[in-house]
Design a protein around this motif. Structure first.
Motif, PDB file in Angstrom:
ATOM      1  N   MET A   1     -34.392   0.648 -27.010  1.00  0.00           N
ATOM      2  CA  MET A   1     -33.914   1.972 -26.625  1.00  0.00           C
ATOM      3  C   MET A   1     -33.722   2.036 -25.123  1.00  0.00           C
ATOM      4  SD  MET A   1     -35.917   4.540 -29.051  1.00  0.00           S
ATOM      5  CE  MET A   1     -36.091   4.220 -30.786  1.00  0.00           C
ATOM      6  N   GLU A   2     -32.722   2.786 -24.714  1.00  0.00           N
ATOM      7  CA  GLU A   2     -32.401   2.840 -23.300  1.00  0.00           C
ATOM      8  C   GLU A   2     -32.280   4.284 -22.852  1.00  0.00           C
ATOM      9  OE1 GLU A   2     -28.652   0.996 -22.945  1.00  0.00           O
ATOM     10  OE2 GLU A   2     -29.199  -0.719 -24.153  1.00  0.00           O
ATOM     11  N   ALA A   3     -32.130   4.415 -21.563  1.00  0.00           N
ATOM     12  CA  ALA A   3     -31.875   5.752 -21.037  1.00  0.00           C
ATOM     13  C   ALA A   3     -30.461   6.179 -21.392  1.00  0.00           C
ATOM     14  CB  ALA A   3     -32.057   5.739 -19.525  1.00  0.00           C
ATOM     15  N   VAL A   4     -30.197   7.442 -21.203  1.00  0.00           N
ATOM     16  CA  VAL A   4     -28.891   7.979 -21.593  1.00  0.00           C
ATOM     17  C   VAL A   4     -27.795   7.462 -20.680  1.00  0.00           C
ATOM     18  CG1 VAL A   4     -27.582  10.092 -21.883  1.00  0.00           C
ATOM     19  CG2 VAL A   4     -30.020  10.049 -22.362  1.00  0.00           C
ATOM     20  N   HIS A   5     -26.783   6.879 -21.219  1.00  0.00           N
ATOM     21  CA  HIS A   5     -25.578   6.553 -20.465  1.00  0.00           C
ATOM     22  C   HIS A   5     -24.430   6.458 -21.457  1.00  0.00           C
ATOM     23  CE1 HIS A   5     -25.850   2.310 -21.802  1.00  0.00           C
ATOM     24  NE2 HIS A   5     -27.127   2.534 -21.724  1.00  0.00           N
ATOM     25  N   GLU A   6     -23.228   6.500 -20.902  1.00  0.00           N
ATOM     26  CA  GLU A   6     -22.070   6.627 -21.786  1.00  0.00           C
ATOM     27  C   GLU A   6     -21.280   5.330 -21.904  1.00  0.00           C
ATOM     28  OE1 GLU A   6     -19.740  10.315 -22.037  1.00  0.00           O
ATOM     29  OE2 GLU A   6     -20.824  10.831 -20.228  1.00  0.00           O
ATOM     30  N   HIS A   7     -20.991   4.957 -23.126  1.00  0.00           N
ATOM     31  CA  HIS A   7     -20.088   3.842 -23.417  1.00  0.00           C
ATOM     32  C   HIS A   7     -19.328   4.226 -24.651  1.00  0.00           C
ATOM     33  CE1 HIS A   7     -21.467   0.895 -20.598  1.00  0.00           C
ATOM     34  NE2 HIS A   7     -22.708   0.982 -21.006  1.00  0.00           N
ATOM     35  N   ASP A   8     -18.160   3.655 -24.810  1.00  0.00           N
ATOM     36  CA  ASP A   8     -17.439   3.909 -26.056  1.00  0.00           C
ATOM     37  C   ASP A   8     -17.821   2.841 -27.058  1.00  0.00           C
ATOM     38  OD1 ASP A   8     -15.835   4.529 -28.089  1.00  0.00           O
ATOM     39  OD2 ASP A   8     -13.953   3.962 -27.122  1.00  0.00           O
ATOM     40  N   HIS A   9     -18.671   3.220 -27.996  1.00  0.00           N
ATOM     41  CA  HIS A   9     -19.097   2.275 -29.022  1.00  0.00           C
ATOM     42  C   HIS A   9     -18.396   2.539 -30.338  1.00  0.00           C
ATOM     43  CE1 HIS A   9     -22.788   0.130 -27.374  1.00  0.00           C
ATOM     44  NE2 HIS A   9     -22.229   0.758 -26.373  1.00  0.00           N
ATOM     45  N   ASP A  12     -17.806  -0.423 -32.513  1.00  0.00           N
ATOM     46  CA  ASP A  12     -18.898  -1.264 -32.999  1.00  0.00           C
ATOM     47  C   ASP A  12     -18.988  -1.178 -34.509  1.00  0.00           C
ATOM     48  OD1 ASP A  12     -19.609  -2.043 -30.539  1.00  0.00           O
ATOM     49  OD2 ASP A  12     -21.235  -0.587 -30.305  1.00  0.00           O
ATOM     50  N   HIS A  13     -18.912  -2.275 -35.164  1.00  0.00           N
ATOM     51  CA  HIS A  13     -19.155  -2.263 -36.604  1.00  0.00           C
ATOM     52  C   HIS A  13     -19.539  -3.659 -37.030  1.00  0.00           C
ATOM     53  CE1 HIS A  13     -15.152  -4.009 -37.164  1.00  0.00           C
ATOM     54  NE2 HIS A  13     -14.726  -3.105 -36.341  1.00  0.00           N
ATOM     55  N   PRO A  14     -20.253  -3.785 -38.150  1.00  0.00           N
ATOM     56  CA  PRO A  14     -20.717  -5.106 -38.551  1.00  0.00           C
ATOM     57  C   PRO A  14     -19.552  -6.029 -38.873  1.00  0.00           C
ATOM     58  CG  PRO A  14     -21.294  -3.421 -40.186  1.00  0.00           C
ATOM     59  CD  PRO A  14     -20.679  -2.732 -39.038  1.00  0.00           C
ATOM     60  N   GLU A 518     -14.781  12.144 -36.349  1.00  0.00           N
ATOM     61  CA  GLU A 518     -16.210  12.484 -36.495  1.00  0.00           C
ATOM     62  C   GLU A 518     -16.440  13.918 -36.042  1.00  0.00           C
ATOM     63  OE1 GLU A 518     -19.149   9.470 -35.890  1.00  0.00           O
ATOM     64  OE2 GLU A 518     -17.594   8.149 -35.176  1.00  0.00           O
ATOM     65  N   THR A 519     -15.598  14.365 -35.131  1.00  0.00           N
ATOM     66  CA  THR A 519     -15.539  15.803 -34.844  1.00  0.00           C
ATOM     67  C   THR A 519     -14.209  16.280 -35.402  1.00  0.00           C
ATOM     68  OG1 THR A 519     -16.746  15.431 -32.806  1.00  0.00           O
ATOM     69  CG2 THR A 519     -15.594  17.535 -33.024  1.00  0.00           C
TER      70      THR A 519
END
Lengths: 524, 155
Positions: A1-9, A12-14, A518-519
């Motif tokens: 777990m990390e601190a809050v930061h923004e990336h476009d994930h 990401d998918h298996p 997703e929204t």
């Protein structure tokens, strides 16, 4: 777990094989349905070519009559349940969530199970050829009492039908729930794209019809192994009851295949006419009317069983009535094109091919609805020609239109337009070479489901067989076009089709991201 | 799914709800009519002697009911995070089950699980307790919410 930061994930998918086994993503599942359907189309197609090779000339040259019957049966079942239906479920999986602004299907795990029921069912069907006695040779209609006399292949077929039915029911409940409950704010029922409407209606048909088929094949199973006599006249049963039950499922099944095809064409024609669909509301009501009527006309498949003349009259008129809402749809498609700014890319060509040929299939259906005519043409090649105009030129051409139309959105690459047009022209020419002449064979009295025939039918059979091989080879070109597009296709523009105006084109990038909406968007 | 911010009575509140486009009445109508039609058809065939259609229709009605029930149970799902005095309150309703967690505002930390290949998850952690929140939000919205909450907690 990390601190809050923004990336476009969002991408990401298996990966790897387990991505496909365990996936609950509607796009992955849609892709699997479409490839499965294409594989089954090839298997069923090879079976059709075995039939046409045998029918190239009179006499027995290629296969034994028993094997011919097995091929007839498996070709029908595989094409209906393994190729065409899964193809449109593939479209539904890809498109419905994107078209209504939903992130996925309502029950993603159920969606995964619905798909993974198909490969075992298809395996059972194909494996039935290798059991003692071979596959069932009863035709896709599985008429009793012939089914009682079959070997173990019939049991495998029954189990396969059960599994396929289960998959359809689960898939349909998922689709109904998704469309009802996951539409974006502002996406009212009468704002839904017509493809979504057609699938909602199709899912209703599936839910209503499938238990009847399951009951029919279960009674066949108990007649075969457990001493019941539902359909065995020798034991006091009624073989005609099977026909009533089968066709109560079987006729809606025709529309289960045709109605999503209407939906695809209703998206493609406006896009390439650069006009909104003419008569949207009437299209919705016409589709619903067709669906309702489809449950009221089943016995037009059984005019020759000896039903009372009053019943014949009812079924004849009720069947003719279906031409009214179908006509509404055909005229609306034509009116959509009227004074449109038309262009003829491959999806539009296939949609137009659908429009012309499905209309011919509809007309021959109207001919067959007339009891006195049908009594003459029943079980002849006229019927074979009729339903192939509806199933192949109708459903399959529409599926091709859909693949070419949405492929840029799915993979972010363009297909080869020139090759696509070649695919269309080869398909439409060879399709007509194959099946148009079968009208003449039927009118001349050639019965269906026979491996040998009288000499007078030779010429048209030769033409038909040549057409069939041409049609089959043309589909390898389709495979090549797909692979070429996936591997080395040009990057697709964000909106390759100027007139396309549904949410997946207006609100999503090309290719569509792995997770979309997703929204939910707000629809105005 | 939607999120709403308000500040009435408490310093900070965010509520997220599922996006349900059908009404309870609409769902009942659709699933009920489908089940009824299926049963009527099966009853008709049973009267004609083909009673094995009935159990399959029954099984299908069970499947329809389960789908309907699932929708009903999750119809009112929500998740709210509010800062009330010294507490951060996370309240969730999932399938009819309401849970309320209170954590100390001054000790609460916002953490984001960004394991590759998985959906993001955001948690509030304090005194060895960990409460997940933002389950009704997409990944980007989760991160946005986490940032806002962090700012509020440190403010």
């Amino acid at each position: 777990m990390e601190a809050v930061h923004e990336h476009d994930h969002s991408h990401d998918h298996p990966s790897g094989i387990m991505r496909w086994v365990k996936t609950t993503n509607h796009k992955d599942i849609g892709t699997m349905y479409l490839w499965f359907s294409f594989a089954m189309f090839m298997v069923g197609g090879v079976m059709a070519l075995i039939l046409r090779a045998e029918l190239f000339q009179p006499g027995l040259q290629v296969v034994e009559p028993e094997f011919f019957n097995q091929m007839t049966t498996l070709h029908g079942l595989i094409m209906v349940f393994g190729a065409i239906m899964p193809a449109f479920v593939g479209f539904a999986n890809w498109q419905i969530p994107m078209m209504i602004g939903a992130p996925d299907m309502a029950f993603p795990r159920l969606n995964n199970w619905s798909f993974w029921l198909l490969p075992p069912a298809a395996t059972l069907l194909v494996l039935s050829m290798f059991v003692p006695g071979g596959a069932a040779g009863v035709g896709w209609t599985m008429y009793a009492p012939l089914t009682v006399q079959q070997g173990m292949g019939m049991d495998l077929l029954i189990f396969a039908v059960h599994i396929l039915g289960m998959s359809s029911i689960l898939g349909s409940i998922n689709i109904i729930t998704t469309i009802l409950n996951m539409r974006a704010p502002g996406m009212t029922m009468m704002k839904m794209p017509l493809f979504v409407w057609t699938w909602l209606i199709t899912a209703y048909l599936l839910v209503a019809a499938m238990p009847v088929l399951a009951g029919a094949v279960t009674m066949t199973l108990t007649d075969r192994h457990f001493g019941t006599n539902f359909f065995n006249a020798a034991g006091g049963g009624d073989p005609v009851l099977f026909q009533h039950i089968f066709w109560f499922f079987g006729h809606p099944e025709v529309y289960i295949i045709a109605i999503p095809a209407f939906g695809v064409v209703s998206q493609v024609i406006p896009a390439f006419s650069r006009k909104p669909l003419f008569g949207y509301a009437s299209m919705v009501y016409a589709t619903a009317s067709i669906a309702i009527l489809s449950f009221l006309v089943w016995a037009h498949h059984m005019y020759t069983v000896g039903m009372p003349v009053e019943a014949q009259l009812y079924y004849m008129f009720a069947t003719m009535l279906i031409a009214v809402p179908t006509g509404v749809k055909v005229f609306n498609w034509v009116a959509t094109m009227w004074r449109g700014s038309l262009t003829f890319e491959t999806p539009m060509l296939f949609a137009l091919g659908f429009l012309f040929l499905f209309t011919i299939g509809g007309f021959t259906g109207l001919v067959l609805s007339l009891t006195p005519v049908d009594v003459q043409l029943h079980d002849t090649y006229y019927v074979v020609a009729h339903f192939h105009y509806v199933m192949v030129a109708g459903a399959l051409f529409s599926a091709f239109a859909g693949v070419y139309f949405w492929l840029p959105k799915w993979i972010g690459k363009m297909y080869d337009e020139t090759l696509g047009k070649w695919h269309f022209w080869l398909s439409i020419i060879f399709f007509n070479v194959t099946f148009f002449v079968q009208h003449f064979l039927g009118l001349a009295g050639m019965p269906r489901r026979i491996p040998d025939y009288s000499l007078q039918f030779t010429d048209f059979n030769m033409i038909s067989s040549i057409g069939a091989f041409g049609f089959g080879l043309s589909q390898l070109l389709f495979l090549y076009i797909l692979i070429k597009a996936i591997r080395s296709g040009e990057k697709a523009p964000e909106k390759p089709w100027e007139g396309a105006d549904t949410l997946e084109w207006t609100h999503l990038p090309t290719p569509a991201p792995y997770h979309s909406f997703e929204t939910p968007p707000t629809v105005k | 799914m939607s999120s709403v911010a308000s500040g009435k009575g408490v310093q900070f509140t965010i509520v997220s709800r599922r996006n349900n486009s059908s009404s309870q009445h609409g769902r009942l109508l659709v699933f009920g009519s489908l089940g009824l039609f299926t049963l009527l058809v099966a009853a008709g065939f049973a009267l004609a002697g083909a009673w094995p259609v009935l159990p399959f229709a029954g099984m299908e009605c069970v499947a329809l009911y389960l789908a309907y029930r699932w929708l009903q149970r999750h119809d009112g799902d929500y998740e709210s995070i509010s800062i009330e005095g010294d507490c951060v309150v996370v309240e969730t309703r999932d399938g009819g089950k309401v849970q309320r967690h209170e954590l100390s505002r001054y000790w609460a930390q916002v953490v984001v699980d960004e394991s590759v290949g998985r959906r993001r998850r955001v948690f509030l952690r304090a005194h060895g307790r960990e409460v997940e929140f933002g389950r009704l939000l997409c990944d980007d919205a989760k991160v946005g919410l986490a940032k806002r909450l962090r700012a509020r907690l440190s403010g």
